[in-house]
Design a protein around this motif. Sequence first.
Motif, mmCIF file in Angstrom:
data_model
loop_
_atom_site.group_PDB
_atom_site.id
_atom_site.type_symbol
_atom_site.label_atom_id
_atom_site.label_comp_id
_atom_site.label_asym_id
_atom_site.label_seq_id
_atom_site.Cartn_x
_atom_site.Cartn_y
_atom_site.Cartn_z
ATOM 1 N N VAL A 95 71.036 67.659 67.541
ATOM 2 C CA VAL A 95 71.291 68.153 66.427
ATOM 3 C C VAL A 95 72.711 68.714 66.066
ATOM 4 C CG1 VAL A 95 68.745 68.795 65.781
ATOM 5 C CG2 VAL A 95 70.305 70.517 66.877
ATOM 6 N N PRO A 96 73.238 68.675 65.015
ATOM 7 C CA PRO A 96 74.665 69.160 64.865
ATOM 8 C C PRO A 96 74.463 70.650 64.929
ATOM 9 C CG PRO A 96 74.275 67.702 62.985
ATOM 10 C CD PRO A 96 72.884 67.828 63.835
ATOM 11 N N PHE A 97 75.437 71.452 65.568
ATOM 12 C CA PHE A 97 75.387 72.802 65.577
ATOM 13 C C PHE A 97 76.698 73.403 65.782
ATOM 14 C CE2 PHE A 97 74.855 71.597 70.098
ATOM 15 C CZ PHE A 97 75.890 72.263 70.694
ATOM 16 N N LYS A 98 76.865 74.701 65.561
ATOM 17 C CA LYS A 98 78.007 75.436 65.547
ATOM 18 C C LYS A 98 77.788 76.815 66.356
ATOM 19 C CE LYS A 98 82.249 77.054 64.586
ATOM 20 N NZ LYS A 98 82.360 77.912 65.737
ATOM 21 N N THR A 99 78.466 77.357 67.133
ATOM 22 C CA THR A 99 78.277 78.301 68.116
ATOM 23 C C THR A 99 79.292 79.654 67.702
ATOM 24 O OG1 THR A 99 79.692 77.835 69.735
ATOM 25 C CG2 THR A 99 77.356 77.143 69.867
ATOM 26 N N GLY A 100 79.025 80.870 67.903
ATOM 27 C CA GLY A 100 79.892 81.842 68.039
ATOM 28 C C GLY A 100 79.700 82.804 68.956
ATOM 29 N N THR A 101 80.768 83.517 69.647
ATOM 30 C CA THR A 101 80.939 84.559 70.274
ATOM 31 C C THR A 101 81.602 85.596 69.812
ATOM 32 O OG1 THR A 101 80.250 82.950 72.223
ATOM 33 C CG2 THR A 101 80.871 85.371 72.960
ATOM 34 N N TRP A 109 75.778 83.725 68.770
ATOM 35 C CA TRP A 109 74.839 82.982 67.862
ATOM 36 C C TRP A 109 75.085 81.399 67.943
ATOM 37 C CZ3 TRP A 109 77.528 80.074 64.186
ATOM 38 C CH2 TRP A 109 78.985 80.489 63.882
ATOM 39 N N ALA A 110 74.044 80.727 67.151
ATOM 40 C CA ALA A 110 74.001 79.360 66.982
ATOM 41 C C ALA A 110 73.506 78.885 65.924
ATOM 42 C CB ALA A 110 73.529 78.650 68.284
ATOM 43 N N ILE A 111 73.838 78.047 65.257
ATOM 44 C CA ILE A 111 73.232 77.462 63.980
ATOM 45 C C ILE A 111 73.244 75.889 64.183
ATOM 46 C CG2 ILE A 111 73.196 77.169 61.456
ATOM 47 C CD1 ILE A 111 74.536 80.113 61.190
ATOM 48 N N GLY A 112 72.090 75.602 63.905
ATOM 49 C CA GLY A 112 72.040 73.873 63.713
ATOM 50 C C GLY A 112 71.042 73.443 62.557
ATOM 51 N N TYR A 113 71.188 72.223 62.434
ATOM 52 C CA TYR A 113 70.367 71.751 61.406
ATOM 53 C C TYR A 113 69.988 70.086 61.585
ATOM 54 C CZ TYR A 113 75.100 70.167 59.736
ATOM 55 O OH TYR A 113 76.304 69.604 59.824
ATOM 56 N N ASP A 114 68.844 69.846 60.950
ATOM 57 C CA ASP A 114 68.476 68.387 60.989
ATOM 58 C C ASP A 114 68.358 68.235 59.326
ATOM 59 O OD1 ASP A 114 65.948 69.425 60.144
ATOM 60 O OD2 ASP A 114 64.958 68.568 62.142
ATOM 61 N N GLY A 115 67.747 67.144 59.033
ATOM 62 C CA GLY A 115 67.461 66.626 57.584
ATOM 63 C C GLY A 115 66.587 67.576 56.958
ATOM 64 N N HIS A 117 65.471 71.180 58.385
ATOM 65 C CA HIS A 117 65.478 72.429 58.622
ATOM 66 C C HIS A 117 67.007 72.858 59.106
ATOM 67 C CE1 HIS A 117 61.495 70.828 60.140
ATOM 68 N NE2 HIS A 117 61.123 71.915 59.444
ATOM 69 N N VAL A 118 67.169 74.404 58.818
ATOM 70 C CA VAL A 118 68.386 74.899 59.160
ATOM 71 C C VAL A 118 67.889 76.038 60.092
ATOM 72 C CG1 VAL A 118 70.479 76.144 58.756
ATOM 73 C CG2 VAL A 118 69.907 74.416 57.606
ATOM 74 N N ILE A 119 68.275 76.251 61.422
ATOM 75 C CA ILE A 119 68.003 77.194 62.377
ATOM 76 C C ILE A 119 68.977 78.009 62.891
ATOM 77 C CG2 ILE A 119 66.495 78.043 64.550
ATOM 78 C CD1 ILE A 119 64.917 75.333 64.253
ATOM 79 N N ALA A 120 68.853 79.377 62.836
ATOM 80 C CA ALA A 120 70.143 80.213 63.247
ATOM 81 C C ALA A 120 69.443 81.142 64.295
ATOM 82 C CB ALA A 120 70.373 81.241 62.037
ATOM 83 N N VAL A 121 70.112 81.147 65.442
ATOM 84 C CA VAL A 121 69.852 82.069 66.600
ATOM 85 C C VAL A 121 70.865 83.044 66.945
ATOM 86 C CG1 VAL A 121 69.387 81.787 69.024
ATOM 87 C CG2 VAL A 121 68.467 80.048 67.657
ATOM 88 N N TRP A 122 70.388 84.343 66.958
ATOM 89 C CA TRP A 122 71.505 85.517 67.294
ATOM 90 C C TRP A 122 70.703 86.214 68.399
ATOM 91 C CZ3 TRP A 122 70.703 90.716 67.768
ATOM 92 C CH2 TRP A 122 71.937 91.495 67.828
ATOM 93 N N LEU A 123 71.508 86.627 69.461
ATOM 94 C CA LEU A 123 71.359 87.291 70.590
ATOM 95 C C LEU A 123 72.323 88.340 70.528
ATOM 96 C CD1 LEU A 123 71.007 84.203 73.196
ATOM 97 C CD2 LEU A 123 69.318 85.526 71.800
ATOM 98 N N GLY A 124 71.915 89.433 70.974
ATOM 99 C CA GLY A 124 72.741 90.837 71.056
ATOM 100 C C GLY A 124 72.012 92.088 71.034
ATOM 101 N N ALA A 147 63.895 75.412 69.846
ATOM 102 C CA ALA A 147 63.269 75.711 68.570
ATOM 103 C C ALA A 147 63.336 74.375 67.866
ATOM 104 C CB ALA A 147 63.959 76.843 67.749
ATOM 105 N N PHE A 148 64.098 73.585 67.695
ATOM 106 C CA PHE A 148 63.957 72.274 67.200
ATOM 107 C C PHE A 148 63.039 71.307 67.922
ATOM 108 C CE2 PHE A 148 67.912 73.045 64.841
ATOM 109 C CZ PHE A 148 67.822 72.627 63.361
ATOM 110 N N ALA A 149 62.805 71.602 69.083
ATOM 111 C CA ALA A 149 62.076 70.578 69.825
ATOM 112 C C ALA A 149 60.653 71.003 69.332
ATOM 113 C CB ALA A 149 62.287 70.865 71.448
ATOM 114 N N GLY A 150 60.283 72.176 69.408
ATOM 115 C CA GLY A 150 59.046 72.860 69.049
ATOM 116 C C GLY A 150 58.591 72.300 67.469
ATOM 117 N N LEU A 151 59.397 71.715 66.697
ATOM 118 C CA LEU A 151 59.149 71.490 65.379
ATOM 119 C C LEU A 151 58.465 70.106 65.443
ATOM 120 C CD1 LEU A 151 62.408 72.368 63.242
ATOM 121 C CD2 LEU A 151 60.156 73.770 63.427
ATOM 122 N N ASP A 152 57.664 69.965 64.369
ATOM 123 C CA ASP A 152 56.674 68.600 64.326
ATOM 124 C C ASP A 152 57.110 67.708 63.232
ATOM 125 O OD1 ASP A 152 55.414 70.296 62.554
ATOM 126 O OD2 ASP A 152 53.583 69.957 63.429
#
Length: 193
Positions: A95-101, A109-115, A117-124, A147-152
């Motif tokens: 999936v396309p994604f963008k990260t940040g530190t 963090w990382a945000i990714g998307y498919d056609g 869903h958009v999923i955002a992950v934040w760790l801190g 998280a994307f692998a868990g979507l059906d």
Amino acid sequence: ARNRGGIRAASQGGPGSGGISLGLGGVSLRMEDRAAVFTASATDGAVRPLCETPAQCSATRPKPFIGPRSAAQVTAILAESLRPLLPDAEDLPRVPFKTGTSARHRDAWAIGYDGQHVIAVWLGRADNQPTGSLVGLADAVPVLLRAFAGLDNTRRLRQPEGPMREILPGRPPAPTHPAGPAAADPAPPSRCA
């Protein structure tokens, strides 16, 4: 003030104060707003408010943000993002994604998307103290991909027509590995246009 996509920066300066780092995530946004911005790249260039159910999504109005071609180009670029080396990498979706530190590794963090869903992950840390070790690619992306692998009900994104390796005519392609251009890659242009 909000921009035309309906997103408000958390720390605002005067007009144009975002600088060149704006495109790389250098402006403070709430994670919900940052994820909403990525709905534009995941679709036709319009920002969609975040929602949890299909019924909620159908009741929202998209806000024009970027052109459809630009959205497709951003997707093509982000689809080529380096992926962390993971033991289950073959089983994880592309999936396309963008990260940040953040500075001092306060969060990642990382945000990714498919056609679909958009999923955002934040760790801190909730108290915003440095962790000394969090990095978006190494820590947030594995959570995002799993998280994307868990979507059906994912949907692959359409890639734009034509080659995207060279975004601007006459410019060399971007390096394909973290160490920089390979010896066989063309030399970069000697002057800026």
